[in-house]
Design a protein around this motif. Structure first.
Motif, PDB file in Angstrom:
ATOM      1  N   ARG A 481       0.837  -1.200   0.000  1.00  0.00           N
ATOM      2  CA  ARG A 481       0.000   0.000   0.000  1.00  0.00           C
ATOM      3  C   ARG A 481       0.875   1.254   0.000  1.00  0.00           C
ATOM      4  O   ARG A 481       0.573   2.245  -0.676  1.00  0.00           O
ATOM      5  CB  ARG A 481      -0.913  -0.033   1.227  1.00  0.00           C
ATOM      6  N   ASP A 483       3.928   1.450  -1.212  1.00  0.00           N
ATOM      7  CA  ASP A 483       4.562   1.563  -2.536  1.00  0.00           C
ATOM      8  C   ASP A 483       3.591   2.133  -3.565  1.00  0.00           C
ATOM      9  O   ASP A 483       3.984   2.947  -4.428  1.00  0.00           O
ATOM     10  CB  ASP A 483       5.078   0.189  -2.989  1.00  0.00           C
ATOM     11  N   ARG A 484       2.337   1.705  -3.502  1.00  0.00           N
ATOM     12  CA  ARG A 484       1.350   2.240  -4.447  1.00  0.00           C
ATOM     13  C   ARG A 484       1.147   3.734  -4.228  1.00  0.00           C
ATOM     14  O   ARG A 484       0.988   4.504  -5.179  1.00  0.00           O
ATOM     15  CB  ARG A 484       0.018   1.495  -4.302  1.00  0.00           C
ATOM     16  N   ALA A 485       1.156   4.138  -2.954  1.00  0.00           N
ATOM     17  CA  ALA A 485       1.014   5.570  -2.664  1.00  0.00           C
ATOM     18  C   ALA A 485       2.207   6.350  -3.172  1.00  0.00           C
ATOM     19  O   ALA A 485       2.062   7.490  -3.654  1.00  0.00           O
ATOM     20  CB  ALA A 485       0.841   5.771  -1.156  1.00  0.00           C
ATOM     21  N   GLU A 487       3.884   5.642  -5.811  1.00  0.00           N
ATOM     22  CA  GLU A 487       3.737   5.726  -7.252  1.00  0.00           C
ATOM     23  C   GLU A 487       2.894   6.936  -7.654  1.00  0.00           C
ATOM     24  O   GLU A 487       3.114   7.545  -8.708  1.00  0.00           O
ATOM     25  CB  GLU A 487       3.098   4.450  -7.794  1.00  0.00           C
ATOM     26  N   THR A 488       1.911   7.291  -6.854  1.00  0.00           N
ATOM     27  CA  THR A 488       1.049   8.435  -7.187  1.00  0.00           C
ATOM     28  C   THR A 488       1.769   9.753  -6.992  1.00  0.00           C
ATOM     29  O   THR A 488       1.254  10.808  -7.384  1.00  0.00           O
ATOM     30  CB  THR A 488      -0.212   8.418  -6.309  1.00  0.00           C
ATOM     31  N   ARG A 489       2.959   9.714  -6.367  1.00  0.00           N
ATOM     32  CA  ARG A 489       3.716  10.944  -6.113  1.00  0.00           C
ATOM     33  C   ARG A 489       4.902  11.080  -7.058  1.00  0.00           C
ATOM     34  O   ARG A 489       5.866  11.773  -6.769  1.00  0.00           O
ATOM     35  CB  ARG A 489       4.237  10.943  -4.669  1.00  0.00           C
ATOM     36  N   ARG A 490       4.853  10.411  -8.173  1.00  0.00           N
ATOM     37  CA  ARG A 490       6.010  10.413  -9.079  1.00  0.00           C
ATOM     38  C   ARG A 490       6.369  11.814  -9.535  1.00  0.00           C
ATOM     39  O   ARG A 490       7.533  12.120  -9.765  1.00  0.00           O
ATOM     40  CB  ARG A 490       5.721   9.533 -10.301  1.00  0.00           C
ATOM     41  N   ASN A 491       5.362  12.677  -9.683  1.00  0.00           N
ATOM     42  CA  ASN A 491       5.654  14.018 -10.178  1.00  0.00           C
ATOM     43  C   ASN A 491       5.902  15.007  -9.050  1.00  0.00           C
ATOM     44  O   ASN A 491       6.047  16.201  -9.281  1.00  0.00           O
ATOM     45  CB  ASN A 491       4.487  14.513 -11.050  1.00  0.00           C
ATOM     46  N   GLN A 492       5.932  14.501  -7.822  1.00  0.00           N
ATOM     47  CA  GLN A 492       6.188  15.382  -6.683  1.00  0.00           C
ATOM     48  C   GLN A 492       7.587  15.087  -6.145  1.00  0.00           C
ATOM     49  O   GLN A 492       8.202  14.078  -6.447  1.00  0.00           O
ATOM     50  CB  GLN A 492       5.139  15.159  -5.587  1.00  0.00           C
TER      51      GLN A 492
END
Length: 715
Positions: A481, A483-485, A487-492
């Motif tokens: 969970r 790691d998935r979170a 992934e959503t911050r790749r552009n941050q």
């Protein structure tokens, strides 16, 4: 015996009229009938000499074997089988009537009764009379007992490595002292019985504790930072520092016997040190070594102990596996041995007791003045005969007489058991050999009015493995969970290393997602842990009840309470319970029984049903079998015992499952609410009211899993 040797001669299995007559006169049953009549007549004459007892046992054994053979023989008709079983029933009836006349014979009928060589020989003789072909036993080759033991005992590789690193490990006689000679004046007297009887004196003021010195310089007892000794503990350790080497440390539970023993070993330089304990406290001893003597390394023996550290200073082993390691333990060069819950060895005929006594004897052979300590909370006055094995472990006596210093001291008195004054003098001499017994009320000024102490236990078997796997699965789910979170911050902008803010957010999601279908949640896991440690917690409470009197047992769940009550019943400890579904009258009856009936030793209480509104100050020990999610719930339970009218310091024993999330929860409660062996009346820190224990437990679990992953990635 070979299968063929159990059969009747061939002619006994032929048909015809002759068959019945020959069966009546041949075979084993007529032989047994004649011998059992001889036994019956001898016992009737009040003659149960060894040869009569041997005949009795052999008839019973052969009748049992013949009954099995007859039932399994498919060549017999139903009528013949019934007839022969009836004849065997007649023999069994005579055996029972004979045993009733001399009840000592019943012991010979037990499945595990020892069959002597003479009994084996008589058995073969009776079988030959019946026409069986019974070969003489082949003589067994001479075998060194040590070699036989070596074949079935484990020798850890690290122990072999230590022996190779120390090839000149030989007995150390540097500490040898001259043995005091006696006049032989008491050589013909039976002394052990009078010594035990001297402890039947319950006169107020009869000595129960040796004189202990005041520490001249407290700084000589090296303590780790943050650790302090209570006054009664320091006096006992000082006695070891001054050269005393044998102790029966019988302080009541809660007075810190473990710390005293470990520090006594330190001041006596009794390393390597062997500690034999019940399995339930094995892990706790390793932890106490780290707390009180951090410069010393401990190792715990499990099973075959192939992972044991042979170079450690302190070896902790449970009684159940001593026999596997008796060989190398006896040769390891131990300079000290501690036996915890020493009442476990009171039965001298048990394998457990024999193993302990053998190890102590080997240690005394190698080290003339080793440190030997027996720890127990059992009062001395209960049954002094129970201490026979303990005194022998300490080297004060053997099977027949006092030894060494004790014998010399008795000799010097000029008294004999025929003198009335012998008994109080002998009692004082034995106490001075090293009996240390203090009660809570005796040292109340030393200890907090109320405190919590942790009892770590290991969850073994399938239940333990299942719980550890469930915890691993939960940790893995949290990591996924997390790691998935990420992934959503790749552009941050990403945080280097572990993002602790995100860890807390993931834990919050898990905390809120109670109905997840992806695996077990933290609530269910803690309940499973409570179920798995129920028996261990009840066993510890039973030990407390036998050694320190009444005990209050708290649990959250009904199945844990059920397990506890079953355990107490199996131990012969009367108990009552308080549950949520009870009527008011049933509840009051249970409380009255516990508080007024001296035979009722334990009350099993629901944390929710008995946490408020009842007074149980008749006890000063309580066991918390399950951890609660709130400190308030546990504090309320403890306040059932620690309240107005309580005259003794109160100790609450928290049972903690090691290597599980149980440990993390306990640490969190301790860090936030002043628990974990600290006084309970510390002020609550500001902001603690909003402390979310479940959330913090999940944060810790996820953080630990991420740290482990990072550490693995470095290699």
């Amino acid at each position: 015996m070979a299968r063929g040797s159990q059969r009747r001669p061939a002619q006994n299995r032929r048909g015809g009229a002759t068959k019945t007559a020959r069966r009546d006169e041949t075979g084993i049953i007529p032989v047994l009938a004649r011998v059992v009549r001889e036994v019956e007549a001898a016992v009737a004459r009040r003659s149960a000499m060894p040869d009569v007892r041997t005949k009795f046992q052999v008839v019973a054994l052969l009748a049992r074997e013949e009954r099995t053979r007859v039932r399994a023989d498919d060549t017999l008709s139903d009528a013949r089988r019934g007839e022969e079983l009836k004849r065997l029933d007649g023999i069994a009836t005579i055996l029972a009537q004979t045993a009733a006349a001399d009840p000592r014979l019943f012991d010979l009928l037990a499945e595990d009764a020892e069959v002597s060589d003479s009994a084996q020989e008589l058995k073969r003789e009776l079988q030959r009379r019946a026409g069986y072909d019974v070969p003489d036993p082949e003589p067994e080759p001479a075998v060194d007992p040590a070699e036989v033991l070596a074949e079935r005992r484990a020798i850890p590789q690290s122990v072999i490595a230590r022996q190779l690193a120390n090839p000149f490990l030989v007995p150390d006689f540097d500490a040898a002292v001259a043995t005091r000679r006696t006049s032989g004046r008491l050589a013909t007297w039976e002394l052990l019985g009078p010594l035990f009887r001297s402890f039947e004196d319950t006169t107020p003021g009869a000595p129960v504790c040796m004189d202990l010195p005041e520490p001249e310089d407290a700084g000589l007892i090296m303590l780790p930072p943050g650790r302090e000794l209570m006054a009664h503990q320091a006096r006992m350790v000082e006695a070891a520092a001054e050269g005393h080497r044998t102790f029966l440390l019988a302080d009541e539970p809660g007075l810190g016997k473990t710390a005293q023993a470990l520090l006594a070993a330190q001041v006596a330089d009794a390393y390597p040190l062997l500690v034999a304990v019940p399995n339930v406290v094995k892990t706790n001893w390793a932890r106490e070594v780290e707390l009180w003597t951090p410069s010393r390394r401990s190792t715990v023996l499990h099973g075959d102990a192939m992972d044991v550290d042979g170079f450690a200073d302190v070896f902790v082993v449970n009684y159940e596996i001593l026999d596997r390691h008796l060989g190398w333990l006896g040769q390891h060069g131990f300079r000290g041995m501690i036996v915890d819950e020493a009442h476990y060895i009171k039965n001298k005929s048990s394998q457990r007791s024999q193993n302990v006594l053998e190890l102590a004897a080997r240690i005394r052979t190698r080290v003339p003045r080793p440190l030997l300590m027996a720890l127990t909370g059992t009062p001395l006055i209960n049954d002094i005969e129970d201490f026979r094995a303990i005194w022998q472990f300490l080297g004060w006596i053997d099977d027949k007489k006092p030894l060494g210093e004790l014998m010399a001291e008795l000799d010097d008195t000029g008294l004999t058991p025929a003198d009335r004054q012998f008994y109080p003098v002998a009692r004082q001499i034995v106490v001075d050999m090293g009996i240390v017994r203090r009660r809570k009320v005796d040292v109340a000024s030393d200890i907090p009015a109320r405190r919590i102490a942790d009892v770590p236990v290991e969850l073994e078997g399938e239940a333990g493995r299942s719980i550890r796997k469930a915890e691993e699965d939960l940790a893995r789910r949290l990591v996924e969970r997390y790691d998935r979170a990420l992934e959503t911050r790749r552009n941050q902008s990403l945080v280097e290393g572990i993002d602790h803010d995100l860890v807390r957010q993931v834990a919050t999601w898990e905390r809120e997602d109670i109905s997840t279908d992806s695996g077990e949640n933290v609530f269910g896991m803690l309940r499973r842990i409570g179920q798995a440690k129920a028996g261990l917690a009840a066993d510890y409470a039973a030990q407390l009840a036998r050694s320190a009197g009444k005990v209050v047992f708290f649990a959250k769940h009904i199945d844990v309470m059920d397990t506890a009550e079953e355990t107490f019943a199996s131990r012969g400890i009367p108990s009552v319970s308080i549950r949520g579904d009870q009527t008011k009258s049933a509840r009051e009856k249970a409380i009255d029984s516990f508080t007024k009936d001296p035979d009722v030793q334990v009350i099993v209480c629901s944390l929710t049903a008995a946490g408020v509104g009842i007074n149980l100050q008749v006890a000063s020990n309580l066991v918390l079998a399950e951890l609660s999610w709130t400190d308030a719930e546990q504090t309320q339970a403890i306040d059932r015992v620690h309240r107005i009218g309580q005259t003794e310091p109160v100790t609450a024993w928290r049972v903690i499952a090691t290597q599980t999330i149980d440990t993390r929860v306990a640490e969190l409660i301790g860090s936030k609410a002043g628990l974990a062996a600290r006084a309970l009346d510390a002020e609550v820190e500001e902001g603690d009211a909003g402390f979310d224990l479940q959330l913090e437990a999940l944060v810790g679990l996820l953080t630990g899993a991420l740290e482990k992953r990072e550490a693995t990635a470095l290699f």
